[in-house]
Design an enzyme around this catalytic site. Structure first.
Site, mmCIF file in Angstrom:
data_model
loop_
_atom_site.group_PDB
_atom_site.id
_atom_site.type_symbol
_atom_site.label_atom_id
_atom_site.label_comp_id
_atom_site.label_asym_id
_atom_site.label_seq_id
_atom_site.Cartn_x
_atom_site.Cartn_y
_atom_site.Cartn_z
ATOM 1 C CD GLU A 68 -3.157 1.979 1.879
ATOM 2 O OE1 GLU A 68 -3.199 0.323 2.922
ATOM 3 O OE2 GLU A 68 -3.735 2.454 1.890
ATOM 4 C CG ASP A 85 -3.707 -2.840 3.369
ATOM 5 O OD1 ASP A 85 -2.961 -1.876 4.811
ATOM 6 O OD2 ASP A 85 -4.253 -1.998 3.971
ATOM 7 C CB ILE A 87 -1.810 0.169 9.366
ATOM 8 C CG1 ILE A 87 -0.758 -0.376 10.524
ATOM 9 C CG2 ILE A 87 -2.615 -0.590 10.136
ATOM 10 C CD1 ILE A 87 -0.549 1.200 11.176
ATOM 11 C CG ASP A 213 -7.710 -2.365 0.789
ATOM 12 O OD1 ASP A 213 -7.070 -2.406 1.617
ATOM 13 O OD2 ASP A 213 -8.255 -1.255 -0.301
HETATM 14 C C1 IPD Z 1 -9.265 0.867 4.205
HETATM 15 C C2 IPD Z 1 -10.188 -0.470 5.307
HETATM 16 C C3 IPD Z 1 -11.054 0.118 5.159
HETATM 17 C C4 IPD Z 1 -12.092 0.611 3.782
HETATM 18 C C5 IPD Z 1 -11.636 1.552 3.024
HETATM 19 C C6 IPD Z 1 -9.624 0.959 3.124
HETATM 20 P P1 IPD Z 1 -7.172 1.881 5.305
HETATM 21 O O1 IPD Z 1 -7.931 0.376 4.545
HETATM 22 O O2 IPD Z 1 -9.755 -1.333 4.386
HETATM 23 O O3 IPD Z 1 -12.086 -0.843 5.673
HETATM 24 O O4 IPD Z 1 -13.692 0.857 3.957
HETATM 25 O O5 IPD Z 1 -12.169 1.746 1.622
HETATM 26 O O6 IPD Z 1 -9.668 1.773 2.536
HETATM 27 O O7 IPD Z 1 -7.301 2.202 4.536
HETATM 28 O O8 IPD Z 1 -7.217 1.453 6.837
HETATM 29 O O9 IPD Z 1 -5.284 0.482 4.635
HETATM 30 CA CA CA Z 2 -6.468 -1.238 3.631
#
Ligand code: IPD
Ligand code: CA
Length: 260
Positions: A68, A85, A87, A213
C-alpha cells in the site's frame, strides 16, 4: 503442518507487530500524513511496511511486492509476489480503535497460495494456505452455515468524505435493513473478510477496495468454505476491488437483493 512460506509470513507479521503495538500505545506522538480526502498514512504504516518488506525480501529475494505505501517492486521473479497492507484500518488505528490488521498474501502464477491477517492488539492470527484450510490461532475456521437473512449479520463499508457512492449505499441499506439481524461497519476490510471466514459475520460486500485490502481475505474465505465474487458480474478478482462474499446461501440471497 505450516509450509515454509506461511512461516516466513508469520515471522514477518509478528516482528512488525511489536512496533505497531508500541505505536498504538503512544498515539499522541504519531506523525500523520494525508494521501487524499480522508485517506491517511502514519509513520507507523511506513515502519510496519519496511519491517515486513525486509523480512520477506530476505527470505524470498527474487519475489515481487505490491504494497500500500510504495510503488510496486518488481523482482527477478515476476510470477511470485507478496501483496501487503501494513495497517488495514489506519483510521481506526489513529483513533485508538484496536480494529486494524496486518494483511499479507502470497500469489504464485496468478494463484493465491497463502494468506495472513493478523490483529496485533487482540493477538488473533488468521492464516490460510491453498487446499489446506483456514485457521485462527491454529484452530480450523469455517464460514457460518446460517441460511436466513433474518438471522444474519452483514458487514460492509460506508461511503465517507470523498469515497464511495452515497445514493447507491442508501438504496441498498433501505432494502436490507428491514430484513437482517444486523449490519456492521468495522473499518478494516481485511478483518471483515477474516471474520466472515470465522463465521462471525455471514457476508461482506464493499466497492472500491485495493488489492492489498482483500487479497489475503479472498483466500481466507475460500479456504473456510465460503465464496467470493466480483460485483457487476465480474470474477472474484482482487484487482477489481469490488467484492461480495460469504456463505453460499446468504451470498446468493444478497446477490438477488443488491445492485451487484
Ligand atoms: C481501508 C479499510 C476500510 C475500507 C477502506 C480501505 P486502510 O483500508 O479496509 O475498511 O472501507 O476502503 O481503504 O486505508 O485503512 O488501509
Ligand atoms: Ca487497507
Amino acid at each position: 503442518m505450516d509450509s515454509p512460506l506461511i512461516n516466513v509470513m508469520i515471522k514477518a507479521a509478528k516482528k512488525a507487530s511489536r512496533g505497531l503495538r508500541r505505536d498504538f500505545n503512544e498515539l499522541e506522538n504519531l506523525q500523520v500524513m494525508t494521501k487524499g480526502p480522508a485517506n491517511f498514512v502514519t509513520a507507523a504504516d511506513i515502519r510496519t511496511q519496511n519491517t515486513i518488506y525486509d523480512e520477506l525480501s530476505y527470505a524470498k529475494p527474487d519475489w515481487s511486492f505490491i504494497m500500500e505505501e510504495s510503488k510496486p517492486i518488481r523482482g527477478s521473479n515476476p510470477n511470485s509476489k507478496f501483496i501487503i497492507d501494513p495497517i488495514d484500518g489506519t483510521t481506526n488505528f489513529m483513533h485508538g480503535n484496536p480494529n486494524f490488521a496486518i494483511s499479507i498474501a502470497a500469489e504464485i502464477d496468478n494463484k493465491l497460495e497463502a494468506a495472513l491477517i493478523y490483529s496485533p492488539i487482540t493477538d488473533e492470527m488468521f492464516i490460510a494456505e491453498r487446499g489446506k484450510g483456514a485457521f485462527l490461532n491454529d484452530k480450523r475456521i469455517r464460514v457460518a452455515s446460517r441460511k436466513k437473512l433474518s438471522e444474519s449479520i452483514l458487514i460492509t463499508g460506508i461511503p465517507h468524505l470523498g469515497r464511495g457512492d452515497i445514493d447507491l449505499f442508501l438504496r441498498e441499506m433501505k432494502i436490507l435493513i428491514p430484513e437482517v439481524a444486523g449490519i456492521r461497519r468495522s473499518g478494516s476490510a481485511a478483518l471483515d473478510l477474516a471474520w466472515v471466514a470465522a463465521g462471525r459475520y455471514d457476508a461482506f460486500w464493499e466497492r472500491g477496495l485495493a488489492s492489498w485490502d482483500i487479497a489475503a481475505g479472498i483466500l481466507m474465505i475460500k479456504e473456510a468454505g465460503g465464496y467470493v465474487q466480483g460485483i457487476n458480474g465480474k470474477d472474484s478478482d482482487m484487482w477489481d476491488g469490488n467484492i461480495i462474499s460469504g456463505n453460499e446461501d446468504i451470498l446468493n440471497t444478497l446477490i438477488e437483493k443488491l445492485e451487484v
